[in-house]
Design a protein around this motif. Structure first.
Motif, PDB file in Angstrom:
ATOM      1  N   VAL A 231       0.880  -1.164   0.000  1.00 17.59           N
ATOM      2  CA  VAL A 231       0.000   0.000   0.000  1.00 17.59           C
ATOM      3  C   VAL A 231       0.916   1.211   0.000  1.00 17.59           C
ATOM      4  O   VAL A 231       1.754   1.365   0.884  1.00 17.59           O
ATOM      5  CB  VAL A 231      -0.928   0.024   1.233  1.00 17.59           C
ATOM      6  CG1 VAL A 231      -1.730   1.315   1.266  1.00 17.59           C
ATOM      7  CG2 VAL A 231      -1.852  -1.181   1.216  1.00 17.59           C
ATOM      8  N   ALA A 232       0.756   2.046  -1.001  1.00 17.19           N
ATOM      9  CA  ALA A 232       1.581   3.252  -1.107  1.00 17.19           C
ATOM     10  C   ALA A 232       0.736   4.477  -0.773  1.00 17.19           C
ATOM     11  O   ALA A 232      -0.436   4.536  -1.130  1.00 17.19           O
ATOM     12  CB  ALA A 232       2.148   3.385  -2.521  1.00 17.19           C
ATOM     13  N   VAL A 233       1.343   5.434  -0.094  1.00 20.83           N
ATOM     14  CA  VAL A 233       0.701   6.710   0.201  1.00 20.83           C
ATOM     15  C   VAL A 233       1.480   7.775  -0.561  1.00 20.83           C
ATOM     16  O   VAL A 233       2.694   7.911  -0.393  1.00 20.83           O
ATOM     17  CB  VAL A 233       0.698   7.012   1.720  1.00 20.83           C
ATOM     18  CG1 VAL A 233       0.084   8.373   1.985  1.00 20.83           C
ATOM     19  CG2 VAL A 233      -0.054   5.922   2.468  1.00 20.83           C
ATOM     20  N   PHE A 234       0.773   8.499  -1.425  1.00 21.45           N
ATOM     21  CA  PHE A 234       1.399   9.535  -2.246  1.00 21.45           C
ATOM     22  C   PHE A 234       1.150  10.899  -1.619  1.00 21.45           C
ATOM     23  O   PHE A 234       0.112  11.136  -1.007  1.00 21.45           O
ATOM     24  CB  PHE A 234       0.826   9.495  -3.662  1.00 21.45           C
ATOM     25  CG  PHE A 234       1.092   8.197  -4.367  1.00 21.45           C
ATOM     26  CD1 PHE A 234       2.255   8.013  -5.085  1.00 21.45           C
ATOM     27  CD2 PHE A 234       0.186   7.149  -4.291  1.00 21.45           C
ATOM     28  CE1 PHE A 234       2.515   6.814  -5.726  1.00 21.45           C
ATOM     29  CE2 PHE A 234       0.424   5.943  -4.923  1.00 21.45           C
ATOM     30  CZ  PHE A 234       1.590   5.771  -5.640  1.00 21.45           C
ATOM     31  N   SER A 235       2.082  11.798  -1.780  1.00 21.34           N
ATOM     32  CA  SER A 235       2.012  13.092  -1.100  1.00 21.34           C
ATOM     33  C   SER A 235       1.195  14.123  -1.884  1.00 21.34           C
ATOM     34  O   SER A 235       1.454  15.314  -1.792  1.00 21.34           O
ATOM     35  CB  SER A 235       3.419  13.626  -0.848  1.00 21.34           C
ATOM     36  OG  SER A 235       4.084  13.827  -2.080  1.00 21.34           O
ATOM     37  N   GLU A 236       0.207  13.663  -2.618  1.00 17.72           N
ATOM     38  CA  GLU A 236      -0.716  14.569  -3.306  1.00 17.72           C
ATOM     39  C   GLU A 236      -2.075  14.476  -2.644  1.00 17.72           C
ATOM     40  O   GLU A 236      -2.449  13.442  -2.108  1.00 17.72           O
ATOM     41  CB  GLU A 236      -0.861  14.212  -4.798  1.00 17.72           C
ATOM     42  CG  GLU A 236       0.345  14.559  -5.634  1.00 17.72           C
ATOM     43  CD  GLU A 236       1.347  13.418  -5.647  1.00 17.72           C
ATOM     44  OE1 GLU A 236       0.931  12.249  -5.549  1.00 17.72           O
ATOM     45  OE2 GLU A 236       2.544  13.693  -5.731  1.00 17.72           O
ATOM     46  N   ILE A 237      -2.837  15.536  -2.749  1.00 22.08           N
ATOM     47  CA  ILE A 237      -4.175  15.571  -2.170  1.00 22.08           C
ATOM     48  C   ILE A 237      -5.089  14.631  -2.946  1.00 22.08           C
ATOM     49  O   ILE A 237      -5.075  14.614  -4.177  1.00 22.08           O
ATOM     50  CB  ILE A 237      -4.743  17.009  -2.217  1.00 22.08           C
ATOM     51  CG1 ILE A 237      -3.859  17.969  -1.414  1.00 22.08           C
ATOM     52  CG2 ILE A 237      -6.186  17.065  -1.727  1.00 22.08           C
ATOM     53  CD1 ILE A 237      -3.784  17.675   0.055  1.00 22.08           C
ATOM     54  N   TYR A 238      -5.885  13.851  -2.236  1.00 20.85           N
ATOM     55  CA  TYR A 238      -6.861  12.965  -2.853  1.00 20.85           C
ATOM     56  C   TYR A 238      -8.020  13.819  -3.356  1.00 20.85           C
ATOM     57  O   TYR A 238      -8.659  14.551  -2.595  1.00 20.85           O
ATOM     58  CB  TYR A 238      -7.365  11.943  -1.839  1.00 20.85           C
ATOM     59  CG  TYR A 238      -8.493  11.089  -2.356  1.00 20.85           C
ATOM     60  CD1 TYR A 238      -8.247  10.071  -3.268  1.00 20.85           C
ATOM     61  CD2 TYR A 238      -9.802  11.297  -1.943  1.00 20.85           C
ATOM     62  CE1 TYR A 238      -9.278   9.278  -3.755  1.00 20.85           C
ATOM     63  CE2 TYR A 238     -10.833  10.506  -2.422  1.00 20.85           C
ATOM     64  CZ  TYR A 238     -10.570   9.510  -3.328  1.00 20.85           C
ATOM     65  OH  TYR A 238     -11.594   8.737  -3.810  1.00 20.85           O
ATOM     66  N   TYR A 239      -8.253  13.773  -4.643  1.00 20.20           N
ATOM     67  CA  TYR A 239      -9.368  14.491  -5.271  1.00 20.20           C
ATOM     68  C   TYR A 239      -9.906  13.580  -6.360  1.00 20.20           C
ATOM     69  O   TYR A 239      -9.323  13.481  -7.443  1.00 20.20           O
ATOM     70  CB  TYR A 239      -8.884  15.826  -5.849  1.00 20.20           C
ATOM     71  CG  TYR A 239      -9.992  16.662  -6.422  1.00 20.20           C
ATOM     72  CD1 TYR A 239     -10.882  17.328  -5.594  1.00 20.20           C
ATOM     73  CD2 TYR A 239     -10.160  16.778  -7.796  1.00 20.20           C
ATOM     74  CE1 TYR A 239     -11.906  18.091  -6.113  1.00 20.20           C
ATOM     75  CE2 TYR A 239     -11.184  17.548  -8.321  1.00 20.20           C
ATOM     76  CZ  TYR A 239     -12.053  18.202  -7.478  1.00 20.20           C
ATOM     77  OH  TYR A 239     -13.069  18.957  -7.985  1.00 20.20           O
ATOM     78  N   PRO A 240     -10.993  12.864  -6.090  1.00 20.80           N
ATOM     79  CA  PRO A 240     -11.460  11.840  -7.026  1.00 20.80           C
ATOM     80  C   PRO A 240     -12.099  12.389  -8.297  1.00 20.80           C
ATOM     81  O   PRO A 240     -12.217  11.662  -9.285  1.00 20.80           O
ATOM     82  CB  PRO A 240     -12.479  11.059  -6.200  1.00 20.80           C
ATOM     83  CG  PRO A 240     -13.020  12.060  -5.227  1.00 20.80           C
ATOM     84  CD  PRO A 240     -11.839  12.947  -4.900  1.00 20.80           C
TER      85      PRO A 240
END
Length: 140
Positions: A56-65
């Motif tokens: 599971v990777a967490v990316f440093s961008e805001i989640y905006y679907p």
């Protein structure tokens, strides 16, 4: 688990709404596991991965679907909100390319409407010019 005792460098917090997208993985991974940003544009982010197991990777961008689409090796992939505001994704073991593209449907629809309007306007201008030309020839 309390938010006061959660270390975000080691544990990602995922909303229950997205729980079906991930499997709990206690595998600590390998020190050689890497994910790096290989290309950045405001509407296109490309990452390269080298993983020893599914992670599971967490990316440093805001989640905006709304409009952001995720791909692994050019195949559509699911991504989810993690750590309250960031993007998360399950990435399979091995070498992969992860891409996030901003492709909102409203933009595509707007481009089609704009193209159709331009073609219609051009056709009307040509019709008016030909009508004026024919009228001037008729008067001669």
């Amino acid at each position: 688990m309390s938010i006061k005792t959660t270390n975000p460098a080691e544990i990602a917090v995922v909303d229950r709404r997205f729980a079906d997208r991930i499997a709990v993985n206690d595998n600590p991974g390998s020190p050689s596991d890497t994910i790096w940003l290989s290309s950045y544009k405001p509407n296109l982010l490309t990452y390269k991965t080298e993983l020893s197991s599914d992670r599971v990777a967490v990316f440093s961008e805001i989640y905006y679907p709304n409009g952001w689409q995720a791909y692994i090796d050019d195949a559509p992939a699911e991504h989810f909100r993690t750590d309250y505001v960031l993007r998360g994704m399950v990435i399979p073991a091995g070498s992969h390319t992860v891409t996030f593209k901003f492709e909102p449907q409203s933009y595509k629809t707007g481009n089609k409407v704009s193209l159709a309007s331009s073609v219609l306007l051009l056709a009307m201008l040509i019709y008016a010019a030909l009508g004026g030309f024919m009228a001037s020839r008729k008067n001669d």
